[in-house]
Scaffold this active site. Structure first.
Site, PDB file in Angstrom:
ATOM      1  CE  LYS A 198      -3.761   2.290   2.364  1.00 36.57           C
ATOM      2  NZ  LYS A 198      -4.607   2.375   3.534  1.00 36.57           N
ATOM      3  CD  GLU A 204       9.839  -5.961   6.678  1.00 32.51           C
ATOM      4  OE1 GLU A 204       9.468  -4.892   6.147  1.00 32.51           O
ATOM      5  OE2 GLU A 204       9.774  -6.182   7.900  1.00 32.51           O
ATOM      6  N   GLY A 258      -4.635  -2.120   5.119  1.00 29.92           N
ATOM      7  CA  GLY A 258      -3.866  -3.246   4.597  1.00 29.92           C
ATOM      8  C   GLY A 258      -4.446  -4.601   4.970  1.00 29.92           C
ATOM      9  NE  ARG A 259      -5.815  -4.032  11.275  1.00 31.24           N
ATOM     10  CZ  ARG A 259      -5.213  -2.871  11.362  1.00 31.24           C
ATOM     11  NH1 ARG A 259      -4.093  -2.656  10.699  1.00 31.24           N
ATOM     12  NH2 ARG A 259      -5.720  -1.894  12.107  1.00 31.24           N
ATOM     13  CG  HIS A 375      -3.219 -35.985  17.337  1.00 31.06           C
ATOM     14  ND1 HIS A 375      -3.245 -37.218  17.929  1.00 31.06           N
ATOM     15  CD2 HIS A 375      -4.289 -35.941  16.510  1.00 31.06           C
ATOM     16  CE1 HIS A 375      -4.268 -37.913  17.466  1.00 31.06           C
ATOM     17  NE2 HIS A 375      -4.926 -37.150  16.602  1.00 31.06           N
TER      18      HIS A 375
END
Ligand code: F6P
Length: 513
Positions: A198, A204, A258-259, A375
């Site tokens: 955005k 990164e 963004g999310r 598990h």
């Protein structure tokens, strides 16, 4: 108009909830079933292809009524209207929050972008948009992080059954080993890269995009970047400087966080992988959930009920965490996705009036797929000292029609919610085998894992997040907390270490040894 600014703990309903909590605390969920008529009818909701059973909760009739009153007293209805009408509810960034508009029609900007998404994905799937040597595109790589990664990856994996054949890949972490390995297996002639950011300033993403660009130039040519790179951004200039042609830049409006962005241009890889028709169904499912959320009474409103339960456990039982447990391996990324959506939104400690809160806000969201989770960490859920309210999600039908295995999967889903609630008394026998039960869960049963229902499921959680933020009086749509670490990392990289504390400096020395 903005969202109301009310401290929920000062309200009559909250004060009554405090008293009600004391009355209900010693109740076993199974006692509620004995004492309350029609508990399942009252505490379940059937809507479209969804069935929510929330009767297995530490929730009495009175508590539920008080929680509904809390919605009234915090003006939830009015706040929902503000949200959908585009009021500036993200006040600290002066923005509207309109990702819901991406899944409804009638906005020119939205329609234009959707057409672009459809055109690009149809052209790729129909081999009309080819690689620079005339070969069909076989692989698409999404380069982005956080909201520019988690949603697209979760949805492409969840809907892998509907794949039209193009393979999706994701580069998010800044880990050159991972990226190098991925690139080794790709052919530049048949790979499309989508840079999703955005801001187009995220370190990164830019680092990874530059690494990929260099690889592409080495293995193909700079002249054909225009055929193999697409940018998705709210930054009009930076993608051009990167070498991406104007035609290949799709915008992200300012009013999409963004999310919550996978419904628009950020969802391009989804549309490419599952095809544009399925992508439209995905949007439709989300829109239908929005309508349900806007129009249903609170007691029969799925996102509202889930939000109220979350507030009840987090603020009264002090549970702190809640688990999401899908009984479908395809949904393995859903907990990660919801972690960002929820925790980046409601992880706040200042309220909408600028006061420090004196109550709990966002819960810790985590989870994994059943039966794997059984598990791994279910032991603690059954016999540990903590209460972990959980959403169990199951599908009536399997995708490939293996009904025998599907029955085993769903028997486990049923068994676990039953065991959590009922436990098992060993009276007199080995105390270590005693299971108290009284552990809460919601059962969410959905007809089938398809684009329409997945759209509804994600919108359900988005609207739950909105409701929690609305009632708990926090700004859910900013994320100032993540900015500090980003700027310190930049300073460290630039060698400015004077302001660092001694412990960090020492660790830094260790890293250099
Ligand atoms: O992690 C913080 C954040 O700002 C997220 O909200 C966002 O999804 C992510 O970084 C990526 O940002 P961008 O899309 O601007 O690269």
């Amino acid at each position: 108009m903005a969202l109301t600014k009310i401290n929920p703990t000062k309200l009559p309903s909250w004060k009554k909830l405090v008293q009600q909590f004391d009355k209900d605390y010693d109740y076993h969920i199974s006692d509620f079933f004995k004492e309350e008529n029609n508990r399942i009818e009252k505490f379940s909701i059937s809507w479209n292809n969804f069935y929510l059973d929330f009767s297995k909760n530490r929730l009495s009739n009175n508590t539920f009524k008080l929680l509904a009153n809390l919605c009234e007293e915090t003006n939830l209805k009015n706040n929902i209207d503000q949200y959908f009408n585009g009021a500036i509810i993200n006040e600290t960034e002066s923005r509207a929050v309109l990702h819901t508009a991406l899944r409804s029609s009638g906005n020119d900007e939205v329609d234009k972008t959707l057409n672009k998404i459809i055109n690009i994905s149809d052209e790729i799937n129909n081999a009309k948009r080819l690689g620079y040597t005339g070969k069909k595109i076989t692989d698409v790589v999404n380069i982005g992080i956080g909201g520019s990664h988690l949603g697209p990856e979760m949805v492409t994996e969840s809907l892998a059954y509907y794949s039209r054949g193009i393979k999706p890949h994701f580069i998010s972490n800044i880990d050159s080993d991972f990226t190098s390995k991925l690139l080794k297996g790709l052919n530049p002639e048949t790979t499309l890269f989508i840079i999703v950011s955005k801001t187009f300033t995220t370190i990164e993403t830019l680092e990874n995009a530059n690494k990929v660009r260099a690889w592409f130039i080495d293995n193909a040519s700079e002249n054909v970047i225009k055929d193999h790179f697409i940018a998705i951004s709210n930054n009009a200039e930076a993608p051009k400087k990167f070498g991406i042609s104007q035609d290949n830049i799709l915008s992200i409006p300012d009013w999409v966080g963004g999310r919550f962005s996978l419904w628009g241009s950020v969802g391009l890889i989804i549309s490419i992988v599952i095809g544009s028709k399925n992508f439209k169904d995905f949007l439709k499912g989300a829109h239908e959930m929005d309508i349900h959320f806007k129009n249903s009474p609170f007691e029969k409103n799925i996102p509202v009920v889930l939000a109220l339960l979350s507030i009840w456990y987090n603020n009264f039982f002090m549970c702190e965490t809640e688990a999401v447990l899908p009984y479908s391996q395809f949904l393995s990324k859903l907990p990660d996705y919801l972690q960002q959506a929820s925790m980046e939104s409601n992880g706040k400690s200042i309220d909408r009036s600028g006061e420090r809160v004196n109550y709990e806000t966002g819960s810790i969201v985590w989870g994994s797929t059943g039966t794997n989770a059984q598990h791994a960490f279910f032991q603690l859920m059954h016999q540990g000292t903590k209460i972990i309210p959980s959403d169990f999600i199951a599908f009536k039908k399997s995708l490939y029609g293996d009904s025998d295995q599907h029955e085993i999967l769903n028997s486990n889903f049923l068994a676990q919610t039953n065991a959590l609630m009922m436990g098992k008394s060993t009276s007199g026998e080995d105390i270590h085998k005693n299971i108290d039960g009284n552990k809460p869960s919601n059962s969410i049963v959905i007809n089938k894992l398809d684009p329409l229902n997945l759209g509804s499921l994600i919108a359900m959680y988005e609207n739950k997040i909105f409701t929690i933020g609305s009632i708990l009086n926090v700004f859910s749509y900013d994320q100032w907390g993540v900015e500090l670490g980003k700027s310190i990392a930049k300073e460290i990289l630039a060698g400015k270490t004077v302001d660092l504390d001694n412990s960090t400096k020492k660790t830094m020395d260790q890293l250099k040894k």
